[in-house]
Write an enzyme that holds these catalytic residues in place. Structure first.
Site, PDB file in Angstrom:
ATOM      1  N   HIS A 180      11.526  52.312  38.798  1.00  0.00           N
ATOM      2  CA  HIS A 180      11.542  53.367  37.918  1.00  0.00           C
ATOM      3  C   HIS A 180      10.831  53.030  36.769  1.00  0.00           C
ATOM      4  O   HIS A 180      10.611  51.456  36.498  1.00  0.00           O
ATOM      5  CB  HIS A 180      13.145  54.100  37.329  1.00  0.00           C
ATOM      6  N   GLY A 181      10.376  54.119  35.768  1.00  0.00           N
ATOM      7  CA  GLY A 181       9.797  53.964  34.452  1.00  0.00           C
ATOM      8  C   GLY A 181       8.726  54.841  34.227  1.00  0.00           C
ATOM      9  O   GLY A 181       8.417  55.465  35.017  1.00  0.00           O
TER      10      GLY A 181
END
Length: 322
Positions: A246-247
């Site tokens: 994620h990011g």
């Protein structure tokens, strides 16, 4: 020091909007024009979105040109809603004003003219499907030799896709155009692949620092990302999440950053590449050939690693321009 001259070809979604803002904020850079293509949304929406970005940045003097509404071959496939149906998160009011702001000249003709007027000086940045570029080289086969260089966000280097199992979105939407461009544009070519951008993602804390600045550009980015599922912090079980975690991934901004400051990219692989157009499962996939078994005379630079601190500071500074 002479100005760096840019032409940006875009299918303006949220990531394109940020990328364009980075280009507009860069010192020593002049954007000669912005050419529009279908991709994240219909080409009319793309034109409107570009004008929205230029208005926020108070740079509406930059000419914008409407280009390809679909791929070279076959129908326009259904648009994804990754960045909303309008490309900018479905949070802005539609208006007809943009129609009077767009140049009458077709994007492909404008691209050819601007390059010919500035031979050897123009850096072309392609952020969407490569249809306009493919049409341009068909009309003027000498065009690539007149460019300074070409920067592309698209394709893949590990056979992992985000639209199909093996193909990246921009290349998959018009595989023939991607094939033509990577075969016939023999200028210095630099590619930010989908996997590269995902592996160099920024933290959500960095994203918050960007959009919570007290400027019109930052407020604009915060608004267009506010209701877009692509910017949700909630974990999602998807191909991208399983591969890369994620990011915040500002896909197109990598290509612009690399163009305006080459030191942002810390490692690239110089190699032969080719886009597959025949296979049912592999169509649109960019094949990376480090050993050059294809025996190509033109090698491209495939970006591998990035100075994330420098990149993050560049994005933050860009959103301070207005």
């Amino acid at each position: 020091m002479a100005q760096k001259l840019l032409i940006i070809d875009t299918d303006c979604g949220i990531d394109d909007a940020l990328a364009i803002i980075v280009a507009l904020a860069a010192r020593g850079v002049k954007v000669l024009g912005i050419t529009c293509c279908f991709g994240n949304t219909a080409v009319d929406n793309v034109c409107q979105n570009v004008m929205r970005v230029l208005t926020v940045c108070q740079q509406t003097q930059i000419p914008v040109y409407k280009g390809s509404a679909g791929p070279l071959i076959g129908p326009v496939t259904g648009f994804k809603d990754h960045f909303g149906t309008d490309g900018l998160g479905d949070v802005l009011e539609n208006s007809e004003i943009w129609k009077g702001q767009i140049q009458k000249e077709h994007a492909v003709h404008a691209l050819i003219r601007l390059v010919n007027e500035n031979q050897g000086e123009v850096s072309l940045i392609a952020l969407g499907p490569l249809t306009n570029l493919a049409l341009a080289v068909r009309l003027d086969p000498t065009l690539p030799q007149k460019l300074k260089d070409l920067y592309i966000m698209g394709g893949n280097m590990e056979g992992k896709g985000n639209l199909t199992p093996s193909a990246e979105f921009n290349f998959s939407l018009d595989a023939e155009s991607a094939h033509i461009v990577l075969e016939e544009y023999t200028c210095s070519t630099h590619i930010a692949t989908w996997e590269f951008t995902c592996r160099n993602k920024l933290s959500w804390e960095s994203f918050d620092e960007l959009v919570n600045q007290d400027t019109s550009a930052a407020r604009f980015m915060k608004k267009i990302t506010s209701k877009c599922w692509a910017y949700s912090r909630e974990p999602r079980i998807s191909n991208k999440d399983l591969l890369f975690g994620h990011g915040f991934v500002p896909y197109d901004a990598f290509a612009v950053a690399a163009c305006v400051d080459s030191s942002v990219i810390t490692e690239s692989l110089q190699c032969a590449v080719r886009v597959e157009v025949q296979g049912q499962l592999g169509r649109g996939m960019m094949v990376v050939d480090p050993a050059n078994t294809l025996k190509k005379g033109h090698l491209v630079f495939v970006m591998r690693t990035c100075d994330l601190k420098k990149f993050s500071l560049m994005l933050k500074a860009a959103l301070q321009i207005a």
